[in-house]
Design an enzyme around this catalytic site. Structure first.
Site, PDB file in Angstrom:
ATOM      1  N   GLU A 116       0.702  -1.228   0.056  1.00  0.00           N
ATOM      2  CA  GLU A 116       0.003   0.001   0.000  1.00  0.00           C
ATOM      3  C   GLU A 116       0.952   1.437  -0.134  1.00  0.00           C
ATOM      4  OE1 GLU A 116      -3.240  -0.078   2.794  1.00  0.00           O
ATOM      5  OE2 GLU A 116      -2.799  -2.335   2.931  1.00  0.00           O
ATOM      6  N   ASP A 152      -2.553  -4.722   3.524  1.00  0.00           N
ATOM      7  CA  ASP A 152      -2.667  -5.133   4.954  1.00  0.00           C
ATOM      8  C   ASP A 152      -3.636  -6.200   5.029  1.00  0.00           C
ATOM      9  OD1 ASP A 152      -0.676  -3.296   5.390  1.00  0.00           O
ATOM     10  OD2 ASP A 152      -2.491  -1.473   5.933  1.00  0.00           O
ATOM     11  N   ASP A 200      -6.016  -6.506   6.930  1.00  0.00           N
ATOM     12  CA  ASP A 200      -7.383  -5.937   7.592  1.00  0.00           C
ATOM     13  C   ASP A 200      -8.517  -5.815   6.519  1.00  0.00           C
ATOM     14  OD1 ASP A 200      -6.804  -3.790   6.413  1.00  0.00           O
ATOM     15  OD2 ASP A 200      -6.473  -2.858   8.228  1.00  0.00           O
ATOM     16  N   GLU A 207      -9.790  -3.547   5.031  1.00  0.00           N
ATOM     17  CA  GLU A 207      -9.729  -2.490   3.887  1.00  0.00           C
ATOM     18  C   GLU A 207      -8.456  -2.923   3.111  1.00  0.00           C
ATOM     19  OE1 GLU A 207     -11.439   0.158   3.207  1.00  0.00           O
ATOM     20  OE2 GLU A 207     -12.751  -0.200   4.949  1.00  0.00           O
ATOM     21  N   TYR A 240       4.956   2.612  10.985  1.00  0.00           N
ATOM     22  CA  TYR A 240       3.830   3.464  10.293  1.00  0.00           C
ATOM     23  C   TYR A 240       2.886   4.061  11.325  1.00  0.00           C
ATOM     24  CZ  TYR A 240       0.017   4.068   6.960  1.00  0.00           C
ATOM     25  OH  TYR A 240      -0.911   4.408   6.350  1.00  0.00           O
ATOM     26  N   ARG A 286      -0.314   5.296  11.142  1.00  0.00           N
ATOM     27  CA  ARG A 286      -1.844   5.075  11.401  1.00  0.00           C
ATOM     28  C   ARG A 286      -2.203   3.496  11.893  1.00  0.00           C
ATOM     29  NH1 ARG A 286      -1.491   9.162   7.178  1.00  0.00           N
ATOM     30  NH2 ARG A 286      -0.924   7.521   5.444  1.00  0.00           N
ATOM     31  N   HIS A 289      -0.932  -3.177  11.863  1.00  0.00           N
ATOM     32  CA  HIS A 289       0.445  -2.887  11.971  1.00  0.00           C
ATOM     33  C   HIS A 289       0.965  -3.043  13.581  1.00  0.00           C
ATOM     34  CE1 HIS A 289      -1.499  -0.437   8.691  1.00  0.00           C
ATOM     35  NE2 HIS A 289      -0.348  -0.979   8.015  1.00  0.00           N
TER      36      HIS A 289
END
Length: 788
Positions: free
Chosen positions: A9, A82, A84, A86, A288, A290, A333
């Site tokens: 991403e 990732d 998850d 999303e 990371y 976020r 993360h």
DNA sequence: CAGTGAGCGAGCTTCCGCTTGACTT
């Protein structure tokens, strides 16, 4: 021909991974989502089982084109977004959009960016988890339906360009409800008593003991009576209690806790923190930024262990694994931590260094030993009186993690640091030095700061690390709330002091209610909140998101079909939208305050085209005035409204032209012959300012206008000094002067040439909503200073 | 630093969550 194409991403992540994988792998980034529901219209076919209508996002066209080409040339494509909801959807959208083949596509995930973790992932590929993708589609469609169906209702019933959403509307509601709590709050006066005593002299210097009376006095009489009693009383230590205590370090930072601490310790706005963290991340200094995880990789823990043992010693070490407790956490993360635990500081500007240092210390502290303390509570009896003073002292026996980092709290009081007490035993007589009683007032519940609102949203499970900052920006851009600092009121209070053998009263002036960078709701924010709570009760429910998350989990587990969830939601929701559109009245929040004592005309407040206004009379006689920034329609009184209607007020004439005083968007000002001059804050009162003072303001303004003006040409073109240096203004447009030219030496021809050339790039002199314009210039300005 | 008003028309506005550069009044 490329052997392997890996898509992640983030570009920073791509660079790191490429180093680990070697030349057979090309690692690229998708820059997040590449496809979304159609930008225009609803983007969801509600007639056909909510079929989503996807399109490649405008700013992703080039990335998609490039990736598609690379994918064609690659033997194997590895989708490494990732793990998850999303991330899985990103992988699926990539698969669809890049027209990948199942046989040559692998889905992989890793939780640590280390060679081992990545190699392990490559050896264990899986296929795309369609259930998880469906959960994301449901989330996306739900948010679109809520936002795009309710917002138009607001345009019609309240005001154009407003917005509603699952997250933002609830965020505004929190602020509105807090404001009403504050309005309802009735403060109470009390007196707080504290005393200073001396421990008896045992040959060495006597030591001071500060103590407080735990109970408050409600009335002055009681207070004075108590002090009078203390005059001749004796003070004896009646009890000494010593208890050991420990304190544990806070877990490493998540997005939300980083924003909170940066706000408390460094005074950063939420978006500012994220901007600085982004830079640190891009420069490879931190992981990371976020994230909702407090987890640290084994690698990070090991290197923290090494640093702590080597610099502070083994006794300071206590490695720990933290578990995330926040609702809805997806843990794709790690926690936010330094990339290299042995780097105590990094290059960069002052703010980057400050934020890095905070992250560094917090991370190390999280792997350090508990602090060991000893807390002592001493009770001091007063002869002939049932009450007793209490002194509290704290001694740090072993500082542990406190050596590195101390967490801050919202409700912290500056003066509440604990002090050491002298050694005392029960029965010790103390010498009374001075006793004070200070008038105080109970405090209303605190208004939210940006960061404390994020904290609240996180505990409610509303919003995600990537949206906290944008949400806060949105509700301010819509003028639902504003971040403001307000000075509070000065207030005369009294203090009674018993010193020597006398009780004296001292009048004092203290500041109460100072607000720094707090969120205040606007009238529109309150009106919209009330409207939504009335008509869309379920969406405004603080548990709406939590309930939706439960259903989304069921979809992810394959227990529930995503269209089925949306169908159940949409049927009653849509009926409600239609009904509200048809039946509810247009809502201006009008409130009648009373009548003008002079004319008998009705006085009311409501939301007008440009914001809240007060209106007196009707028809030909109607007059309007804007409410001041700190006034709310809900709480304004008739008297305050009448004061607003006193303006504009003509003071007299100067140079043959009238001088008037009025109150505008930017506070009180005097107007004279096209010239506007602000009144001096704290010096001039618009209600009483004299003609002479007003003339003085006009003269001052002329002076500063002249200083601003570098040159003026015959045709009206001007070279002015502005915030960004000199610029040219001509016929209501502004033009940049090239850096190669000296503004003070520009000739008329050169000036006109710049104007001609700047023709395309210049700002169009279009008519815009004044507030909107102010908002956009504000945000661009903020960005400019940030990048500097 | 600049800004100080108050619906004719026509058409626009809007969500949340992933991710970075553009913008230079």
């Amino acid at each position: 021909m490329i052997e392997n194409l890996v898509i992640v991403e983030s570009p920073a992540k791509a660079r790191t991974i490429e180093r680990f994988l070697g030349k057979n792998y090309s690692v690229k980034s998708s820059f997040g989502h590449i496809r979304d529901l159609k930008k225009k219209d609803l983007g969801v076919d509600v007639e056909h089982d909510f079929q989503p209508q996807y399109e490649v996002t405008a700013d992703k066209k080039t990335v998609v084109k490039e990736l598609k080409q690379l994918a064609k040339e690659s033997k194997t494509v590895w989708l490494a977004s990732d793990e998850d909801r999303e991330g899985e959807a990103i992988a699926w959208h990539l698969f669809e959009t890049l027209e990948l083949k199942p046989d040559s596509t692998r889905r992989i995930v890793f939780h640590e960016i280390t060679k081992e973790a990545i190699m392990h992932a490559i050896e264990h590929p899986r296929s795309i988890d369609q259930h998880l993708v469906d959960a994301q589609q449901a989330r996306r469609v739900l948010d679109r339906l809520v936002g795009f169906k309710i917002s138009p209702v607001l345009w019609k019933k309240i005001k154009s360009a407003l917005s509603a959403g699952r997250v933002q509307s609830v965020a505004v509601r929190l602020i509105v409800e807090r404001e009403r709590e504050i309005n309802r709050f009735e403060e109470q006066k009390y007196y707080k008593v504290s005393g200073l005593f001396l421990a008896s002299d045992d040959g060495e210097a006597p030591s001071a003991v500060k103590a407080e009376l735990p109970e408050r006095f409600q009335s002055r009489e009681e207070t004075v009576q108590f002090l009078e009693h203390c005059k001749d009383a004796s003070f004896t230590v009646s009890n000494v209690e010593t208890k050991p205590a420990t304190r544990k370090p806070a877990p490493p930072f998540t997005t939300s806790t980083l924003q909170q601490e940066a706000s408390r310790k460094l005074g950063f706005a939420v978006s500012q923190t994220m901007g600085i963290a982004q830079k640190l991340y891009e420069n490879g200094h931190i992981t990371y930024m976020r994230t909702d995880s407090v987890n640290l990789s084994q690698l990070a823990i090991n290197s923290a262990k090494k640093v702590i043992t080597e610099t502070l010693g083994k006794e300071y070490l206590h490695t720990r694994q933290y578990a995330t407790q926040s609702k809805g956490a997806q843990e794709a993360h790690e926690a936010i931590r330094p990339t290299y635990m042995d780097k105590e500081s990094i290059p960069g500007d002052a703010k980057e260094q400050q934020l890095y240092s905070m992250i560094y210390k917090r991370t190390l502290a999280s792997q350090m030993a508990d602090a060991k303390l000893e807390r002592t509570v001493v009770t001091i009896a007063i002869s002939g009186h049932p009450r007793a003073f209490v002194a509290t002292g704290e001694v740090i026996l072993f500082d542990g993690f406190l050596k590195m980092y101390r967490e801050s709290f919202d409700d912290e009081k500056e003066d509440e640091h604990m002090e050491m007490l002298p050694a005392l035993r029960a029965g010790d007589r103390l010498q009374r030095k001075q006793i004070e009683a200070l008038e105080q007032y109970t405090a209303h519940p605190p208004r939210y700061t940006e960061a404390s609102l994020v904290k609240k949203l996180e505990t409610l499970g509303i919003g995600r690390p990537s949206t906290y900052a944008p949400t806060i920006t949105t509700i301010q851009n819509r003028n639902y709330v504003s971040k403001e600092s307000r000075p509070g009121k000065e207030r005369e209070i009294e203090q009674f002091v018993l010193a020597g053998n006398q009780v004296t009263r001292k009048p004092l002036v203290r500041h109460f209610g100072t607000e720094k960078r707090k969120l205040f709701p606007s009238d529109v924010g309150m009106l919209v909140t009330d409207f939504l709570c009335e008509h869309f009760t379920n969406i405004m429910d603080y548990n709406f998101t939590a309930k939706a998350e439960e259903a989304l989990d069921n979809i992810a587990e394959g227990q529930l079909q995503w269209q089925s969830m949306i169908r159940d939601f949409y049927a009653p929701f849509h009926a409600n939208v239609e009904k509200t559109m048809k039946e509810s009245e247009r809502n201006t929040g009008e409130r009648v305050l009373g009548n003008d004592p002079a004319t008998g005309a009705a006085i009311s407040v409501r939301i007008g085209r440009f914001g809240p206004i007060v209106q007196v009379g009707e028809g030909e006689q109607v007059r309007y005035a804007s409410l001041r920034k700190e006034q709310l329609m809900e709480t304004i009184t008739l008297e305050e409204a009448l004061d607003l209607l006193k303006f504009p007020r003509t003071l007299g004439e100067y140079e043959g032209k009238p001088i008037t005083v009025a109150i505008g968007r930017f506070g009180p000002y005097v107007k004279h012959d096209q010239l506007y001059a602000n009144l001096k804050k704290g010096v001039d009162d618009p209600a009483t300012i004299s003609l002479d003072d007003a003339i003085a303001r006009v003269k001052e303004k002329r002076e500063s206008e002249n200083n601003r003006k570098i040159r003026e040409f015959e045709n009206g073109a001007c070279i002015l000094n502005g915030r960004f240096g000199p610029y040219i203004t001509f016929e209501k447009s502004n033009y940049k002067i090239p850096k190669t030219q000296d503004a003070t030496l520009l000739t008329f021809e050169e000036t006109m040439e710049i104007i001609e050339k700047g023709g395309d790039a210049k700002t169009k002199p279009v008519k815009v909503d004044a507030k909107k314009e102010a908002a956009t210039t504000k945000t661009t300005r903020r960005k400019m200073t940030k990048t500097k």
